[in-house]
Structure formats: structure tokens, C-alpha cells
Design an enzyme around this catalytic site. Structure first.
Site, mmCIF file in Angstrom:
data_model
loop_
_atom_site.group_PDB
_atom_site.id
_atom_site.type_symbol
_atom_site.label_atom_id
_atom_site.label_comp_id
_atom_site.label_asym_id
_atom_site.label_seq_id
_atom_site.Cartn_x
_atom_site.Cartn_y
_atom_site.Cartn_z
ATOM 1 N N GLY A 14 -56.169 40.724 31.647
ATOM 2 C CA GLY A 14 -55.454 41.977 31.360
ATOM 3 C C GLY A 14 -55.683 42.389 29.921
ATOM 4 O O GLY A 14 -54.783 42.936 29.271
ATOM 5 N N SER A 16 -57.812 44.602 28.688
ATOM 6 C CA SER A 16 -58.435 45.909 28.421
ATOM 7 C C SER A 16 -57.495 46.914 27.779
ATOM 8 O O SER A 16 -57.931 47.858 27.146
ATOM 9 C CB SER A 16 -58.989 46.493 29.727
ATOM 10 O OG SER A 16 -57.929 46.730 30.638
ATOM 11 N N ARG A 17 -56.199 46.750 27.966
ATOM 12 C CA ARG A 17 -55.262 47.715 27.361
ATOM 13 C C ARG A 17 -53.911 47.026 27.108
ATOM 14 O O ARG A 17 -53.733 45.855 27.448
ATOM 15 C CB ARG A 17 -55.089 48.950 28.248
ATOM 16 C CG ARG A 17 -54.610 48.673 29.646
ATOM 17 C CD ARG A 17 -54.330 49.965 30.419
ATOM 18 N NE ARG A 17 -53.559 49.647 31.615
ATOM 19 C CZ ARG A 17 -54.098 49.414 32.802
ATOM 20 N NH1 ARG A 17 -55.395 49.475 32.969
ATOM 21 N NH2 ARG A 17 -53.326 49.114 33.827
ATOM 22 N N ASP A 61 -60.526 39.997 39.148
ATOM 23 C CA ASP A 61 -59.185 40.256 39.680
ATOM 24 C C ASP A 61 -58.460 38.912 39.743
ATOM 25 O O ASP A 61 -58.900 38.000 40.449
ATOM 26 C CB ASP A 61 -59.329 40.871 41.080
ATOM 27 C CG ASP A 61 -57.987 41.252 41.676
ATOM 28 O OD1 ASP A 61 -56.950 40.698 41.254
ATOM 29 O OD2 ASP A 61 -57.986 42.101 42.590
ATOM 30 N N VAL A 62 -57.358 38.792 39.000
ATOM 31 C CA VAL A 62 -56.693 37.479 38.919
ATOM 32 C C VAL A 62 -56.025 37.059 40.229
ATOM 33 O O VAL A 62 -55.593 35.911 40.364
ATOM 34 C CB VAL A 62 -55.657 37.418 37.761
ATOM 35 C CG1 VAL A 62 -56.321 37.595 36.410
ATOM 36 C CG2 VAL A 62 -54.513 38.414 37.963
ATOM 37 N N ASN A 88 -52.262 36.946 30.794
ATOM 38 C CA ASN A 88 -51.462 38.116 30.421
ATOM 39 C C ASN A 88 -51.451 39.208 31.490
ATOM 40 O O ASN A 88 -50.543 40.038 31.503
ATOM 41 C CB ASN A 88 -52.030 38.653 29.087
ATOM 42 C CG ASN A 88 -51.518 40.021 28.745
ATOM 43 O OD1 ASN A 88 -50.406 40.174 28.257
ATOM 44 N ND2 ASN A 88 -52.318 41.061 29.012
ATOM 45 N N SER A 140 -41.728 37.690 30.097
ATOM 46 C CA SER A 140 -40.950 38.883 29.745
ATOM 47 C C SER A 140 -39.503 38.449 29.529
ATOM 48 O O SER A 140 -39.106 37.367 29.966
ATOM 49 C CB SER A 140 -41.017 39.887 30.899
ATOM 50 O OG SER A 140 -40.221 41.021 30.619
ATOM 51 N N TYR A 154 -40.413 41.964 40.041
ATOM 52 C CA TYR A 154 -41.051 41.704 38.735
ATOM 53 C C TYR A 154 -40.296 40.597 37.992
ATOM 54 O O TYR A 154 -40.909 39.646 37.464
ATOM 55 C CB TYR A 154 -41.053 43.001 37.924
ATOM 56 C CG TYR A 154 -41.591 42.853 36.520
ATOM 57 C CD1 TYR A 154 -42.958 42.757 36.291
ATOM 58 C CD2 TYR A 154 -40.722 42.796 35.425
ATOM 59 C CE1 TYR A 154 -43.452 42.620 34.997
ATOM 60 C CE2 TYR A 154 -41.211 42.659 34.135
ATOM 61 C CZ TYR A 154 -42.577 42.572 33.924
ATOM 62 O OH TYR A 154 -43.064 42.430 32.645
ATOM 63 N N ALA A 156 -38.466 38.275 39.218
ATOM 64 C CA ALA A 156 -38.701 36.983 39.879
ATOM 65 C C ALA A 156 -40.044 36.401 39.446
ATOM 66 O O ALA A 156 -40.173 35.200 39.185
ATOM 67 C CB ALA A 156 -38.663 37.158 41.390
HETATM 68 P P1 NAP Z 1 -50.699 47.445 30.979
HETATM 69 O O1 NAP Z 1 -50.829 48.267 29.756
HETATM 70 O O2 NAP Z 1 -50.473 48.114 32.286
HETATM 71 O O3 NAP Z 1 -52.009 46.501 31.081
HETATM 72 C C1 NAP Z 1 -52.143 45.608 32.161
HETATM 73 C C2 NAP Z 1 -53.473 44.882 32.048
HETATM 74 O O4 NAP Z 1 -53.595 43.978 33.156
HETATM 75 C C3 NAP Z 1 -54.673 45.819 32.128
HETATM 76 O O5 NAP Z 1 -55.720 45.315 31.334
HETATM 77 C C4 NAP Z 1 -55.068 45.756 33.609
HETATM 78 O O6 NAP Z 1 -56.430 46.147 33.746
HETATM 79 C C5 NAP Z 1 -54.816 44.277 33.875
HETATM 80 N N1 NAP Z 1 -54.599 43.906 35.273
HETATM 81 C C6 NAP Z 1 -53.652 44.365 36.135
HETATM 82 N N2 NAP Z 1 -53.786 43.784 37.331
HETATM 83 C C7 NAP Z 1 -54.834 42.928 37.233
HETATM 84 C C8 NAP Z 1 -55.473 42.040 38.134
HETATM 85 N N3 NAP Z 1 -55.074 41.905 39.403
HETATM 86 N N4 NAP Z 1 -56.524 41.311 37.701
HETATM 87 C C9 NAP Z 1 -56.973 41.433 36.410
HETATM 88 N N5 NAP Z 1 -56.407 42.249 35.515
HETATM 89 C C10 NAP Z 1 -55.358 42.994 35.926
HETATM 90 O O7 NAP Z 1 -49.525 46.404 30.839
HETATM 91 P P2 NAP Z 1 -48.822 45.752 29.552
HETATM 92 O O8 NAP Z 1 -47.599 46.514 29.292
HETATM 93 O O9 NAP Z 1 -49.786 45.532 28.465
HETATM 94 O O10 NAP Z 1 -48.389 44.335 30.168
HETATM 95 C C11 NAP Z 1 -49.189 43.170 30.001
HETATM 96 C C12 NAP Z 1 -48.353 41.940 30.312
HETATM 97 O O11 NAP Z 1 -47.199 41.954 29.477
HETATM 98 C C13 NAP Z 1 -47.832 41.917 31.744
HETATM 99 O O12 NAP Z 1 -47.856 40.579 32.201
HETATM 100 C C14 NAP Z 1 -46.400 42.397 31.617
HETATM 101 O O13 NAP Z 1 -45.578 41.865 32.612
HETATM 102 C C15 NAP Z 1 -46.040 41.818 30.259
HETATM 103 N N6 NAP Z 1 -44.930 42.504 29.596
HETATM 104 C C16 NAP Z 1 -45.066 43.808 29.166
HETATM 105 C C17 NAP Z 1 -43.991 44.405 28.495
HETATM 106 C C18 NAP Z 1 -44.081 45.791 27.938
HETATM 107 O O14 NAP Z 1 -43.090 46.260 27.377
HETATM 108 N N7 NAP Z 1 -45.196 46.472 27.999
HETATM 109 C C19 NAP Z 1 -42.799 43.698 28.312
HETATM 110 C C20 NAP Z 1 -42.710 42.391 28.778
HETATM 111 C C21 NAP Z 1 -43.785 41.802 29.406
HETATM 112 P P3 NAP Z 1 -57.033 46.677 35.161
HETATM 113 O O15 NAP Z 1 -56.073 47.682 35.713
HETATM 114 O O16 NAP Z 1 -58.375 47.242 34.801
HETATM 115 O O17 NAP Z 1 -57.173 45.469 36.013
#
Ligand code: NAP
Length: 260
Positions: A14, A16-17, A61-62, A88, A140, A154, A156
Site C-alpha cells: 500500500g 503508492s499513496r 494484491d495482498v 500497510n 489503527s 474495519y 475488527a
Molecule cells: P489509502 O490512501 O487509501 O491507500 C491505501 C493503499 O493500499 C494504496 O496504496 C492502495 O493501492 C493499497 N491497497 C489497497 N488494497 C490493496 C491490496 N489488496 N493489495 C495491495 N495494495 C492495496 O489509505 P491510507 O489512509 O493511507 O491507509 C493506509 C493504512 O493505514 C491502512 O491500513 C489503514 O487502515 C491505515 N490507517 C489509516 C488512517 C487514516 O487516517 N488515513 C488511520 C488509521 C489507520 P491500490 O489501490 O493501487 O492497490
């Protein structure tokens, strides 16, 4: 002074962004080789191209075991070793219980929880062989500490990750492999942006530090768990949330307003 991580190989799923991109940038800055993993290659490649020759991309794809083995073998081919995994990749679709389907539940658990397990399984042979490894899971606060309507599946998955790391830490300790989790609060990412400006503003107002977290805030915590100096810390968690989980009621935040 912390010892350098230059030359270490890091895989960020994950990457890429969002938070993952923050992890990639931070590890690249300290001189590590970084493999950016996400399902869509183009976004990962764009990031790699701006960060320099020590960062490269791979589409995986994880939720798929073969795909996870492919990213591990690619990292080994490109860099010769795998030292650090940031597990991640995650998704957070919203579904309240009255509309949540079995498929909704499975998709979140298979990406966030099983995807973490498959990613870890794929890198373990290399880490065990070299008797050194750092695994950092992005959990999280939602699930382990707090709840939010629409995110029971989520929550869970994120609480499940913490259950997993405690036993994994015991099993991996003999190989000098640590596994820890960062627990972000609300971090400003594209994923969070999609929830809307109103959500972002209300969230910032409910955080004692009065701002959403940055991806750098989370990456710095991960960098600590990855360090040589964190060698004796395993199975642990670090909340990165600007104090978000601390107010015991809305009144606690109101009191703060009156002080300033
Ligand atoms: P995001 O901006 O939506 O980025 C998600 C990343 O995961 C992207 O690179 C996406 O790329 C990749 N991804 C999604 N499904 C995938 C799969 N099946 N296989 C491989 N890659 C996959 O999300 P984020 O906010 O940065 O969140 C990242 C992590 O932090 C997550 O685990 C989330 O639960 C956790 N988190 C986020 C927050 C927050 O406030 N943002 C808070 C607590 C925890 P592709 O779509 O190209 O696969």
C-alpha cells in the site's frame, strides 16, 4: 543518535499513496532501498520515479498469496535481502450493520487482516535466513481503542492485527525478528479526503492537537520500530493520534476551548 538504515531493504505494501507513500518517502530519505507495492503499478511507479534510484515499484494484491510471494522474490532479486516490511495496505469502506453484507465483511478482513498475514508469510523465509527483521503493521485506533459507525468490520480487522502480532512476536523472537504496530488516528491522506471536507473539519476539532496527523507523523513512528535501537521492542504498539483517544467526553474538549 540513531544508527543508519542506509542500505536496508524495505517493502511497503500500500505504498503508492497515503500513509504508505509517507513510509516510502521517509525510508528512502534515510537511504534504504524501498519496494513500493500496490495493485495499480502506474501510481507506484510514478512515486518511485520521483524518489530516485533506490525506490522501485511492483504490482501485487495482498489478498493473493502468490502475489505476495512475487513481491518478496522481486525484492530479493532487485536488492539481495529483505530487512523491513511495512504491512500497510488497507481499505476502509463504510457499511453500517443493517446493510453490511457477507462480501463486505470478507473483503475488509481479507485485505486488512489476511493480507497482512500473507505479506508477512512471504518475507519470513528471507528474514529468518539472515536472522534479522523488522515488521511494522499499520493498525489503527479504530477497533483496538475506539469505534466509528460504519466501521465495525474495519475495526475488527485492525484489532485482529494486534492479536496477531502478540503471538507472532513470540514465535519470531528467536530469529531476531521484531513485529510491532503503529496505531494512527486520523491522518490526512487521499483515502481520508474521500470522506469529505465536513468529516475532516469535525475530526480536527475533536483532536486535542487540533489538527489531523500527517503521513510523516506515522512514518517517524515506523522508522523508530525499524531502527537498530528498537531491537528489544516486540509485540508492542504506538498510538500516533495527537491525543485523539484521550478526552473522556466532549466536555473535556469544551474545557480546552475555554482555556485558550
Ligand atoms: P489509502 O490512501 O487509501 O491507500 C491505501 C493503499 O493500499 C494504496 O496504496 C492502495 O493501492 C493499497 N491497497 C489497497 N488494497 C490493496 C491490496 N489488496 N493489495 C495491495 N495494495 C492495496 O489509505 P491510507 O489512509 O493511507 O491507509 C493506509 C493504512 O493505514 C491502512 O491500513 C489503514 O487502515 C491505515 N490507517 C489509516 C488512517 C487514516 O487516517 N488515513 C488511520 C488509521 C489507520 P491500490 O489501490 O493501487 O492497490
Amino acid at each position: 543518535m540513531f544508527r543508519s538504515l542506509a542500505g536496508r531493504t524495505v517493502i511497503v505494501t500500500g505504498g503508492s499513496r497515503g500513509i504508505g507513500r509517507g513510509l516510502v518517502k521517509r525510508f528512502a530519505e534515510v537511504g534504504a532501498n524501498v519496494l513500493v507495492v500496490s495493485r495499480h503499478l502506474e501510481q507506484a511507479e510514478t512515486l518511485a520515479s520521483v524518489l530516485g534510484s533506490n525506490v522501485s515499484a511492483f504490482a501485487a494484491d495482498v489478498t493473493n498469496p502468490e502475489s505476495c510471494h512475487a513481491f518478496a522474490s522481486t525484492a530479493l532479486k532487485r536488492y539481495g535481502h529483505i530487512d523491513i516490511l511495512c504491512a500497510n495496505a488497507g481499505i476502509f469502506p463504510v457499511a453500517k450493520l443493517d446493510v453490511m453484507t457477507s462480501e463486505d465483511f470478507d473483503l475488509v478482513l481479507s485485505t486488512n487482516l489476511k493480507g497482512m498475514f500473507l505479506s508477512i508469510s512471504a518475507v519470513l523465509p528471507a528474514m529468518k535466513q539472515q536472522q534479522w527483521g523488522r515488521i511494522i503493521v499499520t493498525s489503527s485506533i479504530t477497533g483496538p481503542i475506539t469505534g466509528y459507525p460504519g466501521w465495525s468490520h474495519y475495526g475488527a480487522s485492525k484489532a485482529g492485527q494486534l492479536g496477531f502480532i502478540r503471538t507472532a512476536a513470540i514465535e519470531l523472537a528467536p530469529w531476531n525478528i521484531t513485529i510491532n504496530a503503529v496505531m494512527p488516528g486520523n491522518i490526512h491522506t487521499e483515502g481520508l479526503d474521500s470522506l469529505g471536507a465536513d468529516y475532516l473539519a469535525k475530526m480536527a476539532a475533536s483532536i486535542p492537537m487540533k489538527r489531523l496527523g500527517s503521513v510523516e507523523d506515522v512514518a517517524n513512528a515506523a522508522l523508530f520500530f525499524a531502527s537498530e535501537e528498537a531491537a528489544y521492542i516486540t509485540g508492542q504498539t504506538l498510538v500516533v493520534d495527537g491525543g485523539q483517544v484521550l478526552p473522556e467526553s466532549l466536555m473535556a474538549l469544551e474545557e480546552m476551548k475555554e482555556m485558550f
